[in-house]
Design a protein around this motif. Structure first.
Motif, PDB file in Angstrom:
ATOM      1  N   ALA A   1       0.822  -1.204   0.000  1.00  0.00           N
ATOM      2  CA  ALA A   1       0.000   0.000   0.000  1.00  0.00           C
ATOM      3  C   ALA A   1       0.857   1.255   0.000  1.00  0.00           C
ATOM      4  CB  ALA A   1      -0.931  -0.008   1.209  1.00  0.00           C
ATOM      5  N   SER A   2       1.955   1.215   0.747  1.00  0.00           N
ATOM      6  CA  SER A   2       2.838   2.376   0.829  1.00  0.00           C
ATOM      7  C   SER A   2       3.484   2.684  -0.523  1.00  0.00           C
ATOM      8  CB  SER A   2       3.926   2.133   1.879  1.00  0.00           C
ATOM      9  OG  SER A   2       4.800   3.228   1.962  1.00  0.00           O
ATOM     10  N   VAL A   3       3.932   1.643  -1.240  1.00  0.00           N
ATOM     11  CA  VAL A   3       4.546   1.843  -2.559  1.00  0.00           C
ATOM     12  C   VAL A   3       3.528   2.413  -3.540  1.00  0.00           C
ATOM     13  CG1 VAL A   3       5.592   0.669  -4.539  1.00  0.00           C
ATOM     14  CG2 VAL A   3       6.306   0.074  -2.220  1.00  0.00           C
ATOM     15  N   VAL A   4       2.333   1.863  -3.541  1.00  0.00           N
ATOM     16  CA  VAL A   4       1.281   2.367  -4.450  1.00  0.00           C
ATOM     17  C   VAL A   4       0.977   3.827  -4.142  1.00  0.00           C
ATOM     18  CG1 VAL A   4      -1.140   2.148  -5.104  1.00  0.00           C
ATOM     19  CG2 VAL A   4       0.270   0.102  -4.876  1.00  0.00           C
ATOM     20  N   ASP A   5       0.836   4.156  -2.863  1.00  0.00           N
ATOM     21  CA  ASP A   5       0.551   5.542  -2.477  1.00  0.00           C
ATOM     22  C   ASP A   5       1.670   6.478  -2.924  1.00  0.00           C
ATOM     23  OD1 ASP A   5      -1.806   4.779  -1.303  1.00  0.00           O
ATOM     24  OD2 ASP A   5      -1.041   4.800   0.753  1.00  0.00           O
ATOM     25  N   TYR A   6       2.900   6.033  -2.771  1.00  0.00           N
ATOM     26  CA  TYR A   6       4.044   6.865  -3.134  1.00  0.00           C
ATOM     27  C   TYR A   6       4.021   7.207  -4.620  1.00  0.00           C
ATOM     28  CZ  TYR A   6       8.874   8.467  -3.605  1.00  0.00           C
ATOM     29  OH  TYR A   6       9.991   9.222  -3.881  1.00  0.00           O
TER      30      TYR A   6
ATOM     31  N   LEU B   1       6.606  11.869  -8.059  1.00  0.00           N
ATOM     32  CA  LEU B   1       6.950  11.522  -9.440  1.00  0.00           C
ATOM     33  C   LEU B   1       7.768  12.636 -10.095  1.00  0.00           C
ATOM     34  CD1 LEU B   1       3.629   9.877 -10.710  1.00  0.00           C
ATOM     35  CD2 LEU B   1       5.736   8.745  -9.977  1.00  0.00           C
ATOM     36  N   ASN B   2       7.440  13.887  -9.778  1.00  0.00           N
ATOM     37  CA  ASN B   2       8.220  15.007 -10.332  1.00  0.00           C
ATOM     38  C   ASN B   2       9.660  14.969  -9.807  1.00  0.00           C
ATOM     39  OD1 ASN B   2       6.108  16.034 -11.840  1.00  0.00           O
ATOM     40  ND2 ASN B   2       5.370  17.369 -10.187  1.00  0.00           N
ATOM     41  N   ILE B   3       9.807  14.632  -8.532  1.00  0.00           N
ATOM     42  CA  ILE B   3      11.161  14.537  -7.950  1.00  0.00           C
ATOM     43  C   ILE B   3      11.946  13.422  -8.632  1.00  0.00           C
ATOM     44  CG2 ILE B   3      12.432  13.887  -5.858  1.00  0.00           C
ATOM     45  CD1 ILE B   3      10.221  15.355  -4.280  1.00  0.00           C
ATOM     46  N   ILE B   4      11.303  12.258  -8.858  1.00  0.00           N
ATOM     47  CA  ILE B   4      11.977  11.148  -9.548  1.00  0.00           C
ATOM     48  C   ILE B   4      12.390  11.580 -10.954  1.00  0.00           C
ATOM     49  CG2 ILE B   4      11.630   8.859 -10.549  1.00  0.00           C
ATOM     50  CD1 ILE B   4       9.901   8.188  -8.113  1.00  0.00           C
TER      51      ILE B   4
END
Length: 671
Positions: free
Chosen positions: A552-557, A564-567
């Motif tokens: 759930a944490s990965v999906v939320d991230y 996503l902009n930072i990545i």
């Protein structure tokens, strides 16, 4: 010339005599000022007559030029570890094994303090200190002579008939000296050292011996080897060492029964807080050398000796306040602010209270008197409240609704409270600190103070801004403490971080509930950040060891546009977001096998040993269960060893572990 040489030798002898009286005997006969004047006279003489300077001059103790590294030296006789015991029953079992092995002959034991320091071998040739070598793996260690000569209680030369011999001892740092170093580091904004033992070990391995000299290390010697052989008894060993001018612990007893051993153990358990240095137990040895030889060795430890380890020291102090700290994920951690108390080698003034449930379970309140100890002799923890001393006006602690203007909340099922606003400067700072940390991007030179400063100036608003700092270089060089050299060094470290592998980049992003192992697991199953970004909850959940919370944490991230902009910015900066074939396991020899490491390994760190397991397809875990394949035990193992024995899990010594690994890979690991 003869008169000059005579004057020089007399001057050296005078300085050494007063050094011995001060550092070894603790019986100075001249003032510090008089000693300094005498030492300065020797220094001036050597400056005027450099052709007369000898290697055993006391002036060598101030340190010399930095060295490039340390050479490895093989010990004449192995420096083996001792079997640890933790209960009186284990001491009685040791005594029974010794008596059985010696078939009822009359013998005695010696009991002495177990210094929490670093073992060192001192080799003398022609009466002069030739080399000083760390214990290392027990068979070979590092030559640290340049640092050892700065320890003023180590004789640089020895008079008498004995010319070629080896002395072994334990190097340590006094508690006041450790406190002094940490006070200086705190004033400079540097990270504090954990404990005297680790600081001693690090000091002996410094490349600049001048810094080692400033640490004021001490040594107690316990073993004299001539032609590789000790004297007829431990007691005699100590007497001869003392006569030769080596510092020997005054706390030493000859015991004729196990009851006398217990008497010594109990005495120093009660008195250890009186000592100006750390001890963590008592060393018990068969006194007579001939009986030591008869009993021999088992694996890497002698049958004729053992170390009794004390329980962690617990001290009472008062909770002055409970403050809340914000972490990189926004998690709020309560911290007890304590009346400073000296525990296990350092002054403790703070201790984590973990979360609201921990506080409620122990009912910890501001104003309470509590018992504090150090987990693993390093991390302070509050173990219980002294209810008899609780103030009448005390009230239970409650979490506030906000911190520094930022609202906090606690989701159902969560242990921790969280700050709701991700734009909080505190969260930004903690995220960047995590990103640049050693186990993530490892950007040397970006400490807490620098990050705080750059965030406050608006130069850093997220981790990706690190790779745009070049635009602020001119302004950076105008800051106090910065210049061309320091800025260049920082930007070199930033550029170097772009070579970190995918799993470390993912860990550095600070996704909630994704630690180092979680990042490795995800990068193993998703070969690129794009694959991971497109994975849904069910796909993630289908992976072994990925639970509901992680999925759930990965999906939320990855549903967060800001993240996503930072990545995207990090990709454009050139960071690695794909797995390399070199990151894959080298074989599947340990596939399906899980390992737990406990205690201090000699040949490498537990982390490095765990990496070997993973490279061979195995898995390193942090806790012991019935499903654990092996528990590898190093020096001073903790409760994981006890758990392994209780569950019947196979226990391996460090040697057995490496024998297994080397049998699988077909070659010997170099350490």
């Amino acid at each position: 010339m003869f008169e000059l040489i005579t004057k020089y030798e007399n001057l050296k002898a005078e300085v050494e005599k007063h050094s011995y009286l001060y550092y070894v005997k603790n019986e100075p006969v001249i003032s510090d000022r008089e000693f300094d004047s005498l030492f300065d006279e020797l220094l001036e003489f050597e400056k005027a007559h450099p052709e007369l300077v000898t290697d055993d001059s006391p002036t060598k103790r101030v340190g010399g030029e930095p060295v490039e590294g340390f050479t490895t030296v093989e010990h004449s006789q192995p420096m083996l570890s001792l079997q640890n015991t933790y209960t009186r029953e284990e001491v009685e079992e040791f005594d029974a094994r010794v008596r059985k092995g010696l078939e009822n002959v009359k013998f005695s034991y010696t009991a002495e303090l177990k210094f929490d320091g670093v073992a060192l071998s001192l080799v003398y040739e022609n009466g002069k200190l030739s080399r000083a070598v760390t214990r290392g793996d027990g068979f070979k260690g590092d030559d640290v002579t340049s640092n050892a000569v700065t320890i003023r209680s180590i004789p640089l030369s020895v008079a008498g008939d004995l010319k070629n011999f080896e002395v072994r001892g334990e190097v340590y740092m006094t508690n006041p000296q450790f406190e002094k170093i940490n006070k200086e580091r705190a004033e400079n904004g540097d990270k504090l050292y954990a404990n005297p033992r680790n600081t001693t070990a690090g000091s002996l391995k410094l490349l600049d011996s001048k810094i080692t000299a400033s640490r004021n290390l001490q040594i107690y010697c316990y073993s004299l080897l001539v032609d590789g052989t000790e004297q007829e008894t431990n007691e005699k060993n100590a007497e001869i060492l003392k006569e030769m001018g080596f510092p020997v612990s005054p706390h030493f007893a000859v015991c004729n029964s196990v009851d006398e051993i217990f008497k010594f153990i109990d005495e120093w358990d009660a008195r250890r807080t009186e000592l100006p240095y750390m001890i963590d137990g008592i060393v018990v040895k068969v006194n007579e050398k001939k009986y030591q030889d008869e009993l021999g060795f088992v694996a890497r430890a002698p049958r004729w000796a053992m170390a009794y380890k004390y329980e962690a020291e617990s001290m009472e102090t008062q909770v002055l306040d409970i403050q809340l700290q914000i972490g990189r994920t926004g998690a709020v951690t309560p911290v007890a602010i304590l009346e400073p108390i000296f525990v296990s080698g350092s002054t403790v003034s703070r201790a984590s209270l973990h979360n609201a449930d921990y506080i409620a379970e122990k009912d910890i309140r501001v104003g309470d008197y509590v018992m504090v100890e150090k987990g693993g002799e390093i991390i302070p923890k509050v173990t219980q409240v002294v209810l008899a001393k609780r103030p009448n006006e005390s009230v239970p602690f409650e979490f506030p609704a906000e911190i520094d203007g930022a609202a906090i909340h606690r989701n159902e099922g969560d242990a921790a409270h969280y700050v709701s606003d991700k734009s909080s400067k505190t969260i930004i700072k903690r995220k960047i600190e995590h990103f640049v940390s050693r186990n993530a991007m490892d950007i040397d030179g970006m400490g807490e103070r620098i990050i705080d400063d750059f965030v406050e100036k608006g130069w850093l608003n997220n981790v990706a801004d690190i790779y745009d700092l070049e635009q602020h270089r001119p302004d950076m060089q105008e800051l106090e403490g910065w210049g061309e050299k320091s800025t260049t060094k920082l930007f070199e470290a930033i550029e170097k971080s772009k070579t970190q592998p995918y799993n470390r980049v993912l860990f550095g992003l600070g996704i909630r509930f994704i630690g180092e192992k979680g990042a490795k697991l995800l990068t193993k199953n998703f070969k690129s950040i794009t694959e991971l970004e497109n994975a849904d909850y069910d796909t993630l959940k289908a992976i072994h060891e990925v639970g509901d919370v992680m999925a759930a944490s990965v999906v939320d991230y990855f549903n967060d546009e800001d993240e996503l902009n930072i990545i995207g910015k990090l990709k454009r900066a050139g960071l690695i977001f794909e797995s390399d074939e070199a990151d894959e396991p080298q074989s599947d020899a340990l596939a399906g096998q899980s390992f737990v490491f406990t205690g201090e390994l000699i040949r490498m760190t537990r982390k490095e040993a765990g990496q070997i397991v993973e490279n061979l397809g195995g898995k390193q875990t942090g806790s012991v269960s019935k499903k654990t394949s092996y528990v590898v035990v190093g020096d001073s193992p903790g409760s994981k060893y006890d758990k392994a024995v209780e569950l019947g899990v196979t226990v391996l010594t460090e040697d057995q572990f490496f024998e297994m690994i080397e049998g699988l890979v077909g070659f010997k690991y170099s350490y």
